[in-house]
Design a protein around this motif. Structure first.
Motif, PDB file in Angstrom:
ATOM      1  N   ALA A 116      28.647  31.523 -36.991  1.00 14.97           N
ATOM      2  CA  ALA A 116      29.567  31.696 -35.874  1.00 14.97           C
ATOM      3  C   ALA A 116      29.533  33.143 -35.412  1.00 14.97           C
ATOM      4  O   ALA A 116      29.672  34.067 -36.211  1.00 14.97           O
ATOM      5  CB  ALA A 116      30.982  31.304 -36.300  1.00 14.97           C
ATOM      6  N   GLY A 117      29.339  33.342 -34.110  1.00 14.64           N
ATOM      7  CA  GLY A 117      29.310  34.703 -33.611  1.00 14.64           C
ATOM      8  C   GLY A 117      28.654  34.808 -32.250  1.00 14.64           C
ATOM      9  O   GLY A 117      28.532  33.823 -31.517  1.00 14.64           O
ATOM     10  N   THR A 118      28.198  36.013 -31.920  1.00 10.40           N
ATOM     11  CA  THR A 118      27.667  36.328 -30.602  1.00 10.40           C
ATOM     12  C   THR A 118      26.206  36.761 -30.696  1.00 10.40           C
ATOM     13  O   THR A 118      25.850  37.581 -31.549  1.00 10.40           O
ATOM     14  CB  THR A 118      28.485  37.458 -29.948  1.00 10.40           C
ATOM     15  N   TYR A 119      25.385  36.194 -29.813  1.00 11.61           N
ATOM     16  CA  TYR A 119      23.982  36.581 -29.703  1.00 11.61           C
ATOM     17  C   TYR A 119      23.805  37.445 -28.450  1.00 11.61           C
ATOM     18  O   TYR A 119      24.353  37.138 -27.391  1.00 11.61           O
ATOM     19  CB  TYR A 119      23.081  35.354 -29.588  1.00 11.61           C
ATOM     20  N   ASP A 120      23.019  38.507 -28.588  1.00  6.42           N
ATOM     21  CA  ASP A 120      22.741  39.417 -27.480  1.00  6.42           C
ATOM     22  C   ASP A 120      21.240  39.704 -27.469  1.00  6.42           C
ATOM     23  O   ASP A 120      20.702  40.222 -28.449  1.00  6.42           O
ATOM     24  CB  ASP A 120      23.533  40.714 -27.655  1.00  6.42           C
ATOM     25  N   SER A 121      20.562  39.353 -26.375  1.00  6.28           N
ATOM     26  CA  SER A 121      19.094  39.427 -26.335  1.00  6.28           C
ATOM     27  C   SER A 121      18.610  40.157 -25.091  1.00  6.28           C
ATOM     28  O   SER A 121      19.340  40.308 -24.108  1.00  6.28           O
ATOM     29  CB  SER A 121      18.484  38.020 -26.353  1.00  6.28           C
ATOM     30  N   ARG A 122      17.349  40.584 -25.139  1.00  7.71           N
ATOM     31  CA  ARG A 122      16.644  41.114 -23.986  1.00  7.71           C
ATOM     32  C   ARG A 122      15.144  41.012 -24.257  1.00  7.71           C
ATOM     33  O   ARG A 122      14.722  40.744 -25.386  1.00  7.71           O
ATOM     34  CB  ARG A 122      17.027  42.553 -23.661  1.00  7.71           C
ATOM     35  N   GLY A 165      22.780  40.279 -37.872  1.00  6.34           N
ATOM     36  CA  GLY A 165      21.342  40.124 -38.019  1.00  6.34           C
ATOM     37  C   GLY A 165      20.628  40.551 -36.759  1.00  6.34           C
ATOM     38  O   GLY A 165      21.249  40.678 -35.696  1.00  6.34           O
ATOM     39  N   GLU A 166      19.342  40.776 -36.873  1.00  8.83           N
ATOM     40  CA  GLU A 166      18.519  41.105 -35.727  1.00  8.83           C
ATOM     41  C   GLU A 166      17.101  40.613 -35.969  1.00  8.83           C
ATOM     42  O   GLU A 166      16.687  40.425 -37.121  1.00  8.83           O
ATOM     43  CB  GLU A 166      18.529  42.604 -35.451  1.00  8.83           C
ATOM     44  N   THR A 167      16.383  40.388 -34.886  1.00  8.29           N
ATOM     45  CA  THR A 167      15.004  39.924 -35.012  1.00  8.29           C
ATOM     46  C   THR A 167      14.093  41.098 -35.358  1.00  8.29           C
ATOM     47  O   THR A 167      14.426  42.263 -35.110  1.00  8.29           O
ATOM     48  CB  THR A 167      14.527  39.265 -33.712  1.00  8.29           C
ATOM     49  N   VAL A 213       4.702  40.705 -24.158  1.00 10.18           N
ATOM     50  CA  VAL A 213       6.150  40.487 -24.144  1.00 10.18           C
ATOM     51  C   VAL A 213       6.754  41.108 -25.400  1.00 10.18           C
ATOM     52  O   VAL A 213       6.298  40.833 -26.516  1.00 10.18           O
ATOM     53  CB  VAL A 213       6.484  38.985 -24.094  1.00 10.18           C
ATOM     54  N   VAL A 214       7.780  41.926 -25.216  1.00 11.46           N
ATOM     55  CA  VAL A 214       8.453  42.578 -26.337  1.00 11.46           C
ATOM     56  C   VAL A 214       9.912  42.118 -26.348  1.00 11.46           C
ATOM     57  O   VAL A 214      10.734  42.619 -25.577  1.00 11.46           O
ATOM     58  CB  VAL A 214       8.373  44.116 -26.228  1.00 11.46           C
ATOM     59  N   PRO A 215      10.260  41.129 -27.189  1.00 12.21           N
ATOM     60  CA  PRO A 215      11.623  40.601 -27.213  1.00 12.21           C
ATOM     61  C   PRO A 215      12.469  41.269 -28.302  1.00 12.21           C
ATOM     62  O   PRO A 215      11.940  41.870 -29.250  1.00 12.21           O
ATOM     63  CB  PRO A 215      11.398  39.130 -27.550  1.00 12.21           C
ATOM     64  N   ALA A 216      13.772  41.125 -28.171  1.00 10.48           N
ATOM     65  CA  ALA A 216      14.700  41.611 -29.195  1.00 10.48           C
ATOM     66  C   ALA A 216      15.987  40.813 -29.084  1.00 10.48           C
ATOM     67  O   ALA A 216      16.440  40.482 -27.983  1.00 10.48           O
ATOM     68  CB  ALA A 216      14.974  43.100 -29.022  1.00 10.48           C
ATOM     69  N   ALA A 217      16.565  40.483 -30.237  1.00 11.35           N
ATOM     70  CA  ALA A 217      17.833  39.752 -30.256  1.00 11.35           C
ATOM     71  C   ALA A 217      18.682  40.250 -31.417  1.00 11.35           C
ATOM     72  O   ALA A 217      18.160  40.573 -32.492  1.00 11.35           O
ATOM     73  CB  ALA A 217      17.608  38.253 -30.382  1.00 11.35           C
ATOM     74  N   LYS A 218      19.979  40.321 -31.191  1.00 15.51           N
ATOM     75  CA  LYS A 218      20.928  40.714 -32.230  1.00 15.51           C
ATOM     76  C   LYS A 218      22.017  39.661 -32.347  1.00 15.51           C
ATOM     77  O   LYS A 218      22.367  38.987 -31.375  1.00 15.51           O
ATOM     78  CB  LYS A 218      21.540  42.079 -31.913  1.00 15.51           C
TER      79      LYS A 218
END
Length: 436
Positions: free
Chosen positions: A418-424, A92-94, A73-78
């Motif tokens: 406070a903000g937005t998370y975007d993952s895949r 930030g990012e993972t 599994v290769v995850p990523a989140a910003k």
């Protein structure tokens, strides 16, 4: 045998800390072939991974087999922060990570109507590590968290009728958890938040036993119905540890040493209970043609059992209660398989997965959201005994913000960014099946 099993569990725990791939921190990807079909496998369940998806399917199999699966599994989140009054915003990012999730299964038929199976897999796990942890905006909640939970599941499947089978077994769970976070405080002329204490919380649970069961009914020559159930778990972690490290600048080092001493030192014992939901799948599979088969599953998780994570330490001043307030959810899963030839089968799947996590508990620990998954795969039968399977699944999360009408929605508004998370996430499956 006991030493081999212990070694296997240890290896699987090292592997199993992975980003959550289904709602909450569930990992539904327990086998390459099932994953290629979007996890819609409860009414098919005709390889070793049936031990997870529906053990009753084992009763319709013959002989003995070993199925080995590895699911990298290769995850990523910003994270993109909401604008502050001065026009700046945090981001930030993972870090780049890969988690090879295991799925190891063995079954054997004792007599015509009775089959035994043993599986080792990881249905729950979490691994979220943020880059540049000293400056990460969410470091007061978490800059690195790992949760690894492995199930060892012995089960018996019994064919009670030519077209009806039931199964009963145990899920024996082993779990380890680690959470890293900074304690911060304002300092300097601009009163910037600086790190003063690096806190590491870790622990493992004793083996936990709960029942699991399944049923499969071949209603007609083309229609098969299936159901599986894995009971919810309350994993008691009794050997928890908290380690406090002074990371304050020189001007505050002495004061922080005093704070740590006043708390009773740098090391503390603690306990907690991790609540995991049940898994219930109701499914139907239909043989469209001799070559084509379609399946639809509805999967339920009673995530409302995960209401909070309470951390109790020998010093009550260190006790913490992390609010979660998850909600029960259903998933929709659909899969298709098509025999291109006697040796080669193509598969595809789709998943609609609704998050159980309320916006208030979305945080650096787990920035969850609704998602749509798409999967494909191929199975190649080298011989009557040996099969290779490859699969791929794309997990696409919906971008989600914890800011509504200009106000942060959080159970910890003072420290949650406070903000937005975007993952895949990208999931690659490899499976090898061998029949004895």
């Amino acid at each position: 045998m006991r030493g081999t099993l212990r070694w296997t569990i240890t290896v699987c725990l090292l592997f199993a800390a992975g980003t959550a791939l289904a709602g909450g921190f569930n990992i539904y990807e327990a086998g390459a072939r099932a994953t290629a079909m979007g996890g819609a496998f409860t009414a098919t369940a005709d390889d070793g991974s049936a031990i997870f998806y529906n053990p009753a399917g084992l009763a319709f199999l013959e002989g003995s087999a070993l199925d080995l699966n590895l699911m990298p599994v290769v995850p990523a989140a910003k994270f993109t922060g909401a604008y502050a009054p001065d026009g700046t915003f945090a981001s930030g990012e993972t870090v780049d990570q890969s988690f090879p999730i295991p799925g190891l299964y063995y079954y054997t038929t004792f007599e015509e109507n009775l089959t035994f199976g043993l599986g080792v897999y990881a249905p729950f796990g979490l691994g979220v590590e943020w880059s540049d942890p000293e400056a990460w905006a969410g470091r007061a909640l978490s800059y690195d968290v790992d949760l690894a939970t492995v199930y060892v599941s012995p089960t018996f499947a019994w064919k009670v009728h030519e077209d009806v089978a039931v199964s009963f077994g145990l899920d024996i769970a082993f779990s380890e958890i680690e959470l890293n976070r900074f304690r911060t405080q304002p300092f300097g002329g601009n009163m910037d938040e600086i790190n003063v204490i690096d806190a590491k919380i870790s622990g493992s649970c004793e083996p936990n036993f709960t029942p699991q069961a399944g049923v499969m009914i071949r209603a007609t020559d083309r229609l098969t119905l299936g159901a599986m159930f894995h009971q919810q778990k309350d994993l008691a972690i009794q050997d928890g540890k908290m380690e406090l490290t002074n990371v304050a600048p020189a001007a505050l080092e002495g004061a922080v040493d005093g704070i740590i001493a006043g708390l009773g030192g740098a090391e503390h014992d603690g306990t907690t209970v991790l609540h995991l939901p049940h898994m219930l799948s109701l499914a139907a599979a239909y043989q469209l043609t001799d070559a084509a088969r379609v399946e639809v599953d509805f999967v339920h998780f009673n995530w409302s059992t995960f209401d909070k994570l309470v951390l109790d330490f020998n010093n009550p001043m260190l006790d913490q209660s992390i609010e979660e307030q998850y909600e029960d959810v259903w998933q929709f899963r659909a899969g298709l398989s098509y025999d291109l030839s006697p040796e080669l089968t193509a598969m595809a799947g789709y998943v609609r997965d609704n998050t159980p996590q309320p916006v208030e508990s979305m945080s650096p620990l787990l920035p969850d959201s609704d998602r749509n998954d798409a999967s494909v795969g191929l199975a190649y039968r080298v011989s009557d005994r040996l099969t290779f399977t490859g699969s791929y699944m794309a997990v696409i999360f919906k971008a989600r913000s914890n800011v509504e009408n200009g106000e942060i929605q959080s159970f910890d508004p003072e420290i949650s960014p406070a903000g937005t998370y975007d993952s895949r996430a990208d999931i690659f499956g490899i499976g090898i099946g061998y029949k004895f």
